[in-house]
Design a protein around this motif. Structure first.
Motif, short mmCIF file in Angstrom:
data_model
loop_
_atom_site.label_atom_id
_atom_site.label_comp_id
_atom_site.label_asym_id
_atom_site.label_seq_id
_atom_site.Cartn_x
_atom_site.Cartn_y
_atom_site.Cartn_z
N UNK A 232 1.00 -1.29 -0.01
CA UNK A 232 0.00 0.03 0.23
C UNK A 232 0.91 1.26 0.04
N UNK A 233 2.19 1.06 0.61
CA UNK A 233 2.95 2.39 0.44
C UNK A 233 3.37 2.84 -0.95
N UNK A 234 3.43 1.83 -2.13
CA UNK A 234 3.90 2.14 -3.09
C UNK A 234 2.68 1.99 -4.31
N UNK A 235 1.83 1.01 -4.13
CA UNK A 235 0.82 0.82 -5.15
C UNK A 235 -0.15 2.10 -5.31
N UNK A 236 -0.84 2.36 -6.47
CA UNK A 236 -1.32 3.55 -6.64
C UNK A 236 -2.82 3.12 -7.04
N UNK A 237 -3.77 4.26 -6.96
CA UNK A 237 -5.21 4.07 -7.14
C UNK A 237 -5.42 3.82 -8.68
N UNK A 238 -4.65 4.66 -9.47
CA UNK A 238 -4.86 4.57 -10.97
C UNK A 238 -4.23 3.44 -11.41
N UNK A 239 -3.10 2.86 -10.85
CA UNK A 239 -2.35 1.40 -11.43
C UNK A 239 -3.47 0.25 -11.05
#
Ligand SMILES: Cc1cc2nc3c(=O)[nH]c(=O)nc-3n(C[C@H](O)[C@H](O)[C@H](O)COP(=O)(O)OP(=O)(O)OC[C@H]3O[C@@H](n4cnc5c(N)ncnc54)[C@H](O)[C@@H]3O)c2cc1C
Length: 279
Positions: free
Chosen positions: A106-113
């Motif tokens: 969750x620290x790296x993953x993005x909503x858009x991704x």
């Protein structure tokens, strides 16, 4: 395994990113890298060119804009999880966030991704579908919006055209009538769900209206259970479970029969949330 060789670009603006996408056929956008990099390491994806969008400013905001909450494509899952704007105006998203992987993801993953990747077992595509959200897209031919109902086309397939990228996602802001519900069954907390359900509705004196039930982990895309939505709006939970119009297939996690059964279990839990609580 190490990934196959690729060229790397790090644009500093949206225009530069779009120009690079136009220039390099088959290039891949790199956001949080939490899905793309593992796929490249397994050589399931072998893009010749990576366009790293992390250096583009103004793509990670979270703000209320009129009747909508706008979440920038680069907003990290952790940022969304701890956002006051999300907690206040997008309660379904707030409920779903802690179920996405674990803190490092969750620290790296993005909503858009997550929306672009469109994993059928992922939480956010189903939430967006349940909320009737919109996806903002930019490409060489300009900007356009696509409703969540029209965005998820097939297994890891979306309405995004080659050379396009997501810039933001828009969610109707919750008001006094908004009800939401969320539940998923996973082997361990943070694993992809065996089956999950994200739901929204409006509560009024008579019961529920505008019910939207979006399942994940039961097909090639997040799936709305429209017959069950109608039964739930009529106030009949048993009929809604009976009417569940889902056609899951066997996967590594469970058989289709088990998934269908679990979908009914989740529907009862989520119906209770919708009927009892204001989101
Ligand atoms: C161990 C592990 C557990 C996980 N568990 C879960 C889970 O339980 N639930 C869940 O939902 N996810 C889970 N994930 C995935 C995680 O949420 C990812 O962050 C997410 O799916 C992809 O986001 P990203 O920013 O990392 O995208 P990336 O990996 O950078 O990209 C993913 C894909 O989307 C495209 N893309 C990215 N951003 C854009 C954009 N703005 N416009 C157009 N295309 C774009 C890329 O080109 C690529 O094809 C897990 C990942 C791991 C490694």
């Amino acid at each position: 395994m190490i990934p196959a060789q690729f060229d790397y670009h790090a644009p500093r603006s949206l225009d530069e990113a779009i120009a690079l996408l136009r220039q390099h056929d088959g290039a891949k956008v790199l956001a949080g890298g939490q899905s793309l990099i593992p796929a490249m390491r397994f050589r399931l994806a072998q893009p010749e060119v990576l366009i790293d969008i992390n250096g583009i400013k103004n793509l990670s905001g979270i703000a209320k804009k009129g009747k909508y909450i706008e979440v920038g494509a680069l907003a990290r899952h952790a940022q969304v999880e701890h956002s006051d704007v999300i907690a206040k105006h997008a309660p379904l998203i707030a409920l779903a966030m802690p179920h996405i992987g674990h803190p490092a993801i969750r620290n790296r993953g993005t909503f858009g991704g997550s929306i672009a990747f469109a994993d059928p077992a992922a939480e956010l595509p189903a939430c967006l579908l349940a909320l009737g959200g919109e996806i903002d897209i930019a490409g060489p031919r300009g900007k356009r919006k696509v409703n969540a109902d029209a965005f998820f086309k097939g297994l890891f397939e979306t309405a995004l055209r080659p050379q396009e990228m997501i810039t933001a996602v828009r969610i109707p802001a919750a008001d006094k009538t908004t009800r939401v519900g969320f539940a998923e069954l996973a082997r361990r907390h943070g694993d992809y769900a065996i089956v999950g359900l994200a739901a929204s509705a409006r509560g009024n004196a008579k019961g529920l209206a505008d019910v939207r039930l979006a399942y994940f982990g039961v097909g090639n895309t997040p799936v709305r259970a429209k017959k069950a939505e109608a039964a739930l709006a009529a106030g009949d939970v048993d009929a809604a479970v009976k009417a569940l119009d889902l056609d899951p297939h066997d996967d590594v996690q469970a058989t289709a029969k088990t998934k269908k059964h679990l979908a009914g279990v989740l529907l009862r839990r989520v119906a209770k949330q919708l009927m009892e609580a204001r989101g």
